[in-house]
Design an enzyme around this catalytic site. Structure first.
Site, PDB file in Angstrom:
ATOM      1  N   GLY A  46       0.812  -1.217   0.000  1.00 51.69           N
ATOM      2  CA  GLY A  46       0.000   0.000   0.000  1.00 51.69           C
ATOM      3  C   GLY A  46       0.841   1.260   0.000  1.00 51.69           C
ATOM      4  N   CYS A  47       1.897   1.268   0.796  1.00 47.54           N
ATOM      5  CA  CYS A  47       2.762   2.449   0.878  1.00 47.54           C
ATOM      6  C   CYS A  47       3.518   2.663  -0.423  1.00 47.54           C
ATOM      7  CB  CYS A  47       3.719   2.321   2.062  1.00 47.54           C
ATOM      8  SG  CYS A  47       2.840   2.280   3.648  1.00 47.54           S
ATOM      9  N   THR A  48       3.866   1.572  -1.098  1.00 49.77           N
ATOM     10  CA  THR A  48       4.535   1.685  -2.394  1.00 49.77           C
ATOM     11  C   THR A  48       3.583   2.274  -3.427  1.00 49.77           C
ATOM     12  OG1 THR A  48       6.029  -0.135  -1.870  1.00 49.77           O
ATOM     13  CG2 THR A  48       5.730   0.396  -4.208  1.00 49.77           C
TER      14      THR A  48
END
Length: 155
Positions: A46-48
């Site tokens: 998700g952060c990527t």
């Protein structure tokens, strides 16, 4: 319950090390709008997605006079690996003691898969040229986040 910032509040100032260990302050960006976004962990799916979304829209954001700062509790070393792996071209800042996360209300209790846990609350803020928060969004979704910001903020 942690604090929640809202439009009209003065953005809590900070100075944090970037992925290269160099200090970056919010005050360094006065005179331009700044998106300050908080994310749980560099390199996670998700952060990527979220970081790459900002990367892919950086030219348009810059053209609108908006800088981007990403903040997580990761070490500068981990942030450097994340930046290099994903070709990120905006500052990623390390907040390992979570003091800035807490000051912005981006660390505390949240729901994760139906359970209450303590951790980073994915959050995004638009800070005006004068250091005042223009918009605060908590519990944002990683996917499609920048498109939603661009619609909401008419960028």
């Amino acid at each position: 319950m942690s604090i929640r910032l809202q439009a009209g509040d003065t953005a809590p100032d900070f100075t944090l090390d970037d992925a290269d260990g160099k200090p970056v302050s919010l005050a360094d960006h006065r005179g331009r709008k700044v998106i300050v976004y908080f994310y749980p962990a560099a390199g996670t799916p998700g952060c990527t997605k979220e970081a790459c979304d900002f990367r892919d829209n950086l030219t348009d954001l810059d053209g609108a006079g908006i800088d981007v700062l990403g903040i997580s509790p990761d070490s500068p070393e981990k942030l450097a690996k994340f930046r290099d792996a994903e070709g990120l071209t905006f500052p990623l800042l390390a907040d390992p003691d979570k003091a800035v996360l807490e000051a912005w209300g981006a660390y505390g209790e949240k729901k994760l898969y139906g359970k209450t846990v303590t951790g980073v609350i994915r959050s995004t803020f638009l800070v005006g040229e004068d250091g005042t928060i223009e918009d605060a969004k908590y519990n944002v979704k990683a996917t499609g986040h920048v498109d939603k910001l661009r619609r909401d903020w008419k960028i």
